[in-house]
Design a protein around this motif. Structure first.
Motif, PDB file in Angstrom:
ATOM      1  N   SER A 171       0.790  -1.221   0.000  1.00 37.51           N
ATOM      2  CA  SER A 171       0.000   0.000   0.000  1.00 37.51           C
ATOM      3  C   SER A 171       0.828   1.280   0.000  1.00 37.51           C
ATOM      4  N   ILE A 172       2.142   1.171   0.210  1.00 37.94           N
ATOM      5  CA  ILE A 172       2.970   2.364   0.335  1.00 37.94           C
ATOM      6  C   ILE A 172       3.319   2.918  -1.047  1.00 37.94           C
ATOM      7  N   ASP A 173       2.891   4.144  -1.290  1.00 40.11           N
ATOM      8  CA  ASP A 173       3.171   4.825  -2.543  1.00 40.11           C
ATOM      9  C   ASP A 173       4.559   5.468  -2.487  1.00 40.11           C
ATOM     10  N   LYS A 174       5.135   5.672  -3.644  1.00 44.49           N
ATOM     11  CA  LYS A 174       6.446   6.311  -3.744  1.00 44.49           C
ATOM     12  C   LYS A 174       6.481   7.643  -3.001  1.00 44.49           C
ATOM     13  N   TYR A 180       7.075   9.573   8.190  1.00 43.66           N
ATOM     14  CA  TYR A 180       7.169   8.661   9.335  1.00 43.66           C
ATOM     15  C   TYR A 180       6.119   7.558   9.305  1.00 43.66           C
ATOM     16  N   TYR A 181       4.959   7.848   8.716  1.00 50.05           N
ATOM     17  CA  TYR A 181       3.886   6.854   8.708  1.00 50.05           C
ATOM     18  C   TYR A 181       4.116   5.752   7.676  1.00 50.05           C
ATOM     19  N   ALA A 182       5.192   5.868   6.905  1.00 52.30           N
ATOM     20  CA  ALA A 182       5.489   4.855   5.892  1.00 52.30           C
ATOM     21  C   ALA A 182       6.926   4.354   6.037  1.00 52.30           C
ATOM     22  N   ALA A 183       7.363   4.189   7.269  1.00 51.57           N
ATOM     23  CA  ALA A 183       8.734   3.726   7.523  1.00 51.57           C
ATOM     24  C   ALA A 183       8.908   2.278   7.078  1.00 51.57           C
ATOM     25  N   GLN A 184      10.142   1.944   6.726  1.00 52.19           N
ATOM     26  CA  GLN A 184      10.464   0.568   6.343  1.00 52.19           C
ATOM     27  C   GLN A 184      10.428  -0.331   7.586  1.00 52.19           C
ATOM     28  N   ILE A 185       9.964  -1.545   7.380  1.00 46.76           N
ATOM     29  CA  ILE A 185       9.837  -2.520   8.468  1.00 46.76           C
ATOM     30  C   ILE A 185      11.013  -3.484   8.406  1.00 46.76           C
ATOM     31  N   ALA A 186      11.781  -3.539   9.479  1.00 48.09           N
ATOM     32  CA  ALA A 186      12.967  -4.394   9.507  1.00 48.09           C
ATOM     33  C   ALA A 186      13.083  -5.072  10.862  1.00 48.09           C
ATOM     34  N   GLY A 187      13.785  -6.196  10.872  1.00 44.73           N
ATOM     35  CA  GLY A 187      13.998  -6.922  12.119  1.00 44.73           C
ATOM     36  C   GLY A 187      14.898  -6.192  13.083  1.00 44.73           C
ATOM     37  N   LEU A 188      15.686  -5.257  12.573  1.00 43.81           N
ATOM     38  CA  LEU A 188      16.562  -4.434  13.405  1.00 43.81           C
ATOM     39  C   LEU A 188      16.304  -2.981  13.023  1.00 43.81           C
ATOM     40  N   THR A 189      15.746  -2.239  13.962  1.00 47.09           N
ATOM     41  CA  THR A 189      15.341  -0.869  13.661  1.00 47.09           C
ATOM     42  C   THR A 189      15.517  -0.020  14.904  1.00 47.09           C
ATOM     43  N   LEU A 190      15.368   1.297  14.755  1.00 52.89           N
ATOM     44  CA  LEU A 190      15.681   2.229  15.838  1.00 52.89           C
ATOM     45  C   LEU A 190      14.673   3.368  15.839  1.00 52.89           C
ATOM     46  N   SER A 191      14.290   3.813  17.044  1.00 56.77           N
ATOM     47  CA  SER A 191      13.394   4.954  17.184  1.00 56.77           C
ATOM     48  C   SER A 191      14.149   6.153  17.748  1.00 56.77           C
ATOM     49  N   PRO A 192      13.813   7.357  17.276  1.00 55.77           N
ATOM     50  CA  PRO A 192      14.547   8.542  17.733  1.00 55.77           C
ATOM     51  C   PRO A 192      14.075   9.088  19.071  1.00 55.77           C
ATOM     52  N   ASN A 193      12.824   8.784  19.485  1.00 58.55           N
ATOM     53  CA  ASN A 193      12.332   9.240  20.786  1.00 58.55           C
ATOM     54  C   ASN A 193      11.194   8.342  21.243  1.00 58.55           C
ATOM     55  N   THR A 194      10.528   8.700  22.321  1.00 63.73           N
ATOM     56  CA  THR A 194       9.550   7.800  22.920  1.00 63.73           C
ATOM     57  C   THR A 194       8.161   7.876  22.288  1.00 63.73           C
ATOM     58  N   ASP A 195       8.029   8.483  21.129  1.00 62.99           N
ATOM     59  CA  ASP A 195       6.852   8.234  20.295  1.00 62.99           C
ATOM     60  C   ASP A 195       7.018   6.901  19.576  1.00 62.99           C
ATOM     61  N   TYR A 196       8.259   6.430  19.515  1.00 54.84           N
ATOM     62  CA  TYR A 196       8.615   5.130  18.934  1.00 54.84           C
ATOM     63  C   TYR A 196       8.228   5.013  17.464  1.00 54.84           C
ATOM     64  N   SER A 383      -3.766   1.001   3.156  1.00 50.93           N
ATOM     65  CA  SER A 383      -4.204   0.665   1.804  1.00 50.93           C
ATOM     66  C   SER A 383      -5.657   1.063   1.563  1.00 50.93           C
ATOM     67  N   HIS A 384      -5.903   1.669   0.414  1.00 47.34           N
ATOM     68  CA  HIS A 384      -7.273   1.978   0.003  1.00 47.34           C
ATOM     69  C   HIS A 384      -8.013   0.716  -0.441  1.00 47.34           C
ATOM     70  N   LYS A 385      -7.277  -0.367  -0.636  1.00 47.73           N
ATOM     71  CA  LYS A 385      -7.907  -1.626  -1.034  1.00 47.73           C
ATOM     72  C   LYS A 385      -8.514  -2.363   0.161  1.00 47.73           C
ATOM     73  N   ASN A 386      -8.130  -1.983   1.362  1.00 48.98           N
ATOM     74  CA  ASN A 386      -8.719  -2.593   2.554  1.00 48.98           C
ATOM     75  C   ASN A 386     -10.203  -2.269   2.609  1.00 48.98           C
ATOM     76  N   LYS A 387     -11.015  -3.249   2.974  1.00 50.24           N
ATOM     77  CA  LYS A 387     -12.467  -3.034   3.057  1.00 50.24           C
ATOM     78  C   LYS A 387     -13.034  -3.816   4.245  1.00 50.24           C
ATOM     79  N   VAL A 388     -14.047  -3.214   4.883  1.00 50.83           N
ATOM     80  CA  VAL A 388     -14.783  -3.909   5.935  1.00 50.83           C
ATOM     81  C   VAL A 388     -16.109  -3.197   6.106  1.00 50.83           C
ATOM     82  N   THR A 389     -17.063  -3.851   6.749  1.00 47.04           N
ATOM     83  CA  THR A 389     -18.358  -3.239   7.018  1.00 47.04           C
ATOM     84  C   THR A 389     -18.391  -2.708   8.452  1.00 47.04           C
ATOM     85  N   SER A 390     -19.248  -1.724   8.687  1.00 46.69           N
ATOM     86  CA  SER A 390     -19.401  -1.220  10.052  1.00 46.69           C
ATOM     87  C   SER A 390     -20.024  -2.276  10.952  1.00 46.69           C
TER      88      SER A 390
END
Length: 492
Positions: A171-174, A180-196, A383-390
């Protein structure tokens, strides 16, 4: 964005929620309600408005005590849920991993220490911990220094193989990748502060002297990114036009625009390309600060630690029940995707999206939800392709009330109108009126042309209702309309 320690206030608030939002559901046949006519009339007026009739929407309201539906409009229509999908992600994670689950990061070696020299390689092995910070790497360096290590003859190796090598969901567009909301997901990663916000670096650009470039600083300091500073300090009172973005496909962060003298400048959380290399770079600086050096022939690399490697020290994250607050209140996409891959690893031995989303679907089915009514290709709701009913989202919110971890689930939800970010979360600046403030605890959702809200509301009579409002296809935000609906429910 600083983590304010408001434990006593938060505890008092959550104790009051416990009385309202943790009633044990009673099983009864769902039937048409007859005592909600005023609410129904008000909601029908909103849903009959020309604006709402022109878009895709789905609304369901239930009694929390029984699950009985007391209002519905297009309840079975599939709509993009945005971040309200995280309700399923968090429930599945609490069920699959457990409230006490903790991420581990290990420091290992395949060598031995003699006369201040570690003869061998050193490994940093991760499990995707989104709470790993520079201070933790500093502590690893302190541990080595206490062991007398002054030099390492081998390589510095990052083991991120807990997850697969696919770092971005489909779902991540170029155009999203710098944010920040589209960060890469890795097994080893680091956060800059406590918002994580794992996989990001905080970039601060501040004014200097008129005609000169801004001063740019990084938190944490890292050489993995290159700052290309094209900014200019301009006279006081002029417009701040600073822009801070990572150039696509690189680790070049471009700073452009004007920053007025006397202004605060601009701060951005910018993603890095290759979180593993980022973490290793910051760790190497931690080692250097403790006087620990590498031989000239040493390299920094990525590979799996050998089975015979010895653990020197480890860091554990907070338990999952505590992570629910920064995850859900701040709607952290990275946490959602990390949890999905972690569920896949736990259940199927594969730290992948395919395995993790499979676990989420199987969890939904196991509690009685209809898997044909859920379509999702990520765990964050991007993703805009995600769908569900209320209807299904309210059913989920009803069923989780029976789970032993429900307290951890509900305390992670944003609380309407509460000023503290780690209480109000994404509802901090919404629903602040006296009749509704503190009475709605719900997950927000927002994408381009999509708005949603799903959670619990206390009525003026002290009843708890479960509600979901999904909207899609609007030209302007429907947040004001959604808040009107929540206010009507609170006043019922």
């Amino acid at each position: 964005m600083v983590f304010k320690k408001t434990a006593m206030v938060f505890l008092a608030i959550m104790m009051s929620f416990a009385a309202v939002f943790t009633v044990t559901p009673e099983h009864s046949e769902v039937q048409a309600a007859s005592s909600y006519h005023s609410m129904e009339k008000s909601l029908n007026a909103i849903m009959g408005d020309a604006t709402m009739k022109s878009i895709n929407s789905s609304v369901t309201v239930r009694k929390a005590s029984t699950g009985e539906i007391v209002y519905q409009s297009n309840a079975d229509k599939k709509v993009t849920p945005a971040s309200t999908l995280k309700l399923l992600t968090s429930a599945a994670a609490l069920e699959t991993l457990g409230e006490e689950y903790r991420f581990h990061t290990d420091l290992l070696t395949d060598g031995s220490i003699s006369k201040g020299v570690l003869n061998g390689n050193i490994y940093l092995r991760g499990q995707g911990d989104p709470t790993l910070m520079k201070k933790d790497l500093d502590q690893f360096a302190v541990t080595l220094a206490k062991l007398g290590v002054k030099q390492i003859t081998g390589d510095l190796i990052g083991d991120d193989t807990w997850f697969d090598s696919v770092r971005l969901s489909p779902s991540i567009d170029k155009s999203d990748e710098t944010h920040y909301y589209a960060a890469q997901i890795a097994g080893l990663t680091l956060s800059p502060n406590t918002d994580y916000d794992a996989g990001t670096v905080i970039v601060d650009a501040k004014p200097t002297k008129n005609g000169y470039k801004s001063k740019v600083t990084l938190t944490p300091d890292t050489g993995i990114v290159t700052i290309v500073n094209k900014s200019k300090t301009v006279p006081k009172g002029q417009k701040n036009t600073l822009s801070i973005k990572r150039q696509y496909g690189t680790n070049n962060i471009i700073v452009t625009g004007n920053v007025p003298v006397g202004s605060t400048g601009k701060r951005e959380w910018v993603t890095v390309s290759n979180p593993t290399a980022y973490t290793l770079d910051v760790f190497k600086k931690s080692l250097s600060a403790k006087g620990i050096t590498f031989k000239a022939s040493s390299k920094t690399a990525r590979r799996q630690a050998p089975t015979h490697a010895t653990i020197i020290t480890s860091k554990q994250s907070m338990p999952l029940k505590s992570l629910m607050r920064p995850f859900m209140k701040l709607s952290n996409n990275t946490h959602a995707e990390i949890l999905a891959k972690t569920m896949g690893k736990q259940v199927y031995g594969q730290g992948s999206w395919s395995a993790g989303l499979r676990v989420m679907r199987e969890y939904a089915q196991s509690i009685g939800l209809d898997p044909t009514e859920w379509v999702f290709e990520d765990a964050s709701g991007m993703s805009h392709k995600n769908k569900v009913t209320s209807e299904q989202l309210t059913e989920l919110l009803y069923l989780v009330r029976q789970a032993p971890w429900y307290g951890s689930f509900v305390q992670g939800l944003p609380v309407a109108g509460m000023n503290d970010r780690f209480v109000g979360g994404t509802l901090k600046n919404r629903l602040k009126g006296a009749a509704v403030k503190g009475k709605v605890i719900a997950k927000t959702g927002s994408l381009n042309h999509v708005n949603s809200l799903a959670g619990y509301v206390e009525t003026k009579n002290g009843e708890t209702l479960i509600f979901t409002v999904l909207t899609q296809g609007q030209a302007k935000s429907t947040t004001p309309t959604i808040d009107r609906i929540a206010t009507i429910l609170a006043n019922s």
